[in-house]
Design an enzyme around this catalytic site. Sequence first.
Site, PDB file in Angstrom:
ATOM      1  N   LYS A 238      11.308  -3.922   7.101  1.00 21.45           N
ATOM      2  CA  LYS A 238      10.691  -5.066   6.422  1.00 21.45           C
ATOM      3  C   LYS A 238       9.190  -4.820   6.240  1.00 21.45           C
ATOM      4  CE  LYS A 238      14.274  -8.152   8.039  1.00 21.45           C
ATOM      5  NZ  LYS A 238      14.809  -9.060   9.050  1.00 21.45           N
TER       6      LYS A 238
ATOM      7  N   ASP B  80      13.234 -16.752   5.620  1.00 25.48           N
ATOM      8  CA  ASP B  80      14.670 -16.445   5.693  1.00 25.48           C
ATOM      9  C   ASP B  80      15.534 -17.492   4.987  1.00 25.48           C
ATOM     10  OD1 ASP B  80      15.323 -14.039   6.780  1.00 25.48           O
ATOM     11  OD2 ASP B  80      15.180 -14.718   8.865  1.00 25.48           O
TER      12      ASP B  80
ATOM     13  N   GLN C 271      12.701 -12.618  14.070  1.00 25.68           N
ATOM     14  CA  GLN C 271      13.848 -11.701  14.025  1.00 25.68           C
ATOM     15  C   GLN C 271      14.886 -12.100  15.079  1.00 25.68           C
ATOM     16  OE1 GLN C 271      14.251  -9.051  11.758  1.00 25.68           O
ATOM     17  NE2 GLN C 271      16.307  -9.025  12.603  1.00 25.68           N
TER      18      GLN C 271
END
Length: 306
Positions: free
Chosen positions: A52, A119, A96
């Site tokens: 990422k 997200d 995460q």
Amino acid sequence: MPDILNGNRVRDEILAELKPRVEQLAAQGRPPGLAVVLAGHDPGSQIYVRNKVKACAALGIYSETITPPDSVTTEEMLALVRQLNERPEIDGILVQLPLPAHLDSKRILLAISPENDADGIHPTNVGYLVAGLPGPRACTPAGILEMLRRYRVPIAGSRAVVVGRSDIVGKPVAMLLLHQHATVTICHSRTRDLPAVCREADILVAAIGRPAMISGDYMKPGVIVVDVGMNRLDRREDVSRIFRDSPEKLAAFDARRNVLVGDVDPIDVVEKAAAYSPVPGGVGPLTIAMLMVNTVDAAARRTGIC
Ligand code: NAP
């Protein structure tokens, strides 16, 4: 031979389209910013976060990785997320998963402000999704819809079957397909006669987490198959069975001691489907691309630029 829905190609297209938007944002103020919080030592998570951060760097997005100490408490994580919410140069925040077991993941994810929810999984944004209002969408489902759109897969009026009802894949992909006018069935571990339900599908999405479970018996000839599964096989006999003694796959296993397989039988799908997304190289690459889209969109919404 079926068409291959090539996720690497779609990812490259999406990122190429984003680049000028990032440049415009940077030229007119500041680049978009993403903060990634990585707690614990999950090796998979470490690889995902590295990828990422790399994707941000390649596009010119500012990124910051925060790695709290092992002793971090839920309260400290909440304070960290709240501080990130306040920072003007941070447009997206990503915690995460999975978090270490001693942390309250639900509370921590809820603390991310909906505007910063890179997200697209905050309940407020899930509400926007259900209502068909603009907002960040869950990355993997949004990537699947981008792939189907770019390959001109007809969705309106089709029968779509989604196997899996998780909050991050199954439910949102079903809702996105519904918004595109598919007739959608969501299946799960309690679904009766799953193969028969799946055989009704024009578009079959497998998001289960069980290696090669969706065999030819689940597929109508000519179906479009989207395989979301990412399962690592670490036993040679499983590789041998699932890939029917493929010398290439066995050699790959011997070199790396594991082989990646989706939730769909990789041999049967070639025989039955009109098109399918392979594993690897299908849905996988799209998740990070859509994370970049969510970050740039958040910066654009906040600044009013592009
Ligand atoms: P999850 O939260 O574990 O959900 C799995 C779903 O599959 C559940 O709804 C479960 O049903 C259902 N299921 C399990 N066994 C079943 C069976 N025998 N028959 C029918 N349904 C069954 O998984 P997830 O997070 O959605 O992930 C699914 C897969 O996608 C995993 O392999 C994951 O690694 C992969 N994934 C890939 C990406 C990517 O970027 N490509 C992103 C996210 C996830 P119940 O609800 O009844 O338990």
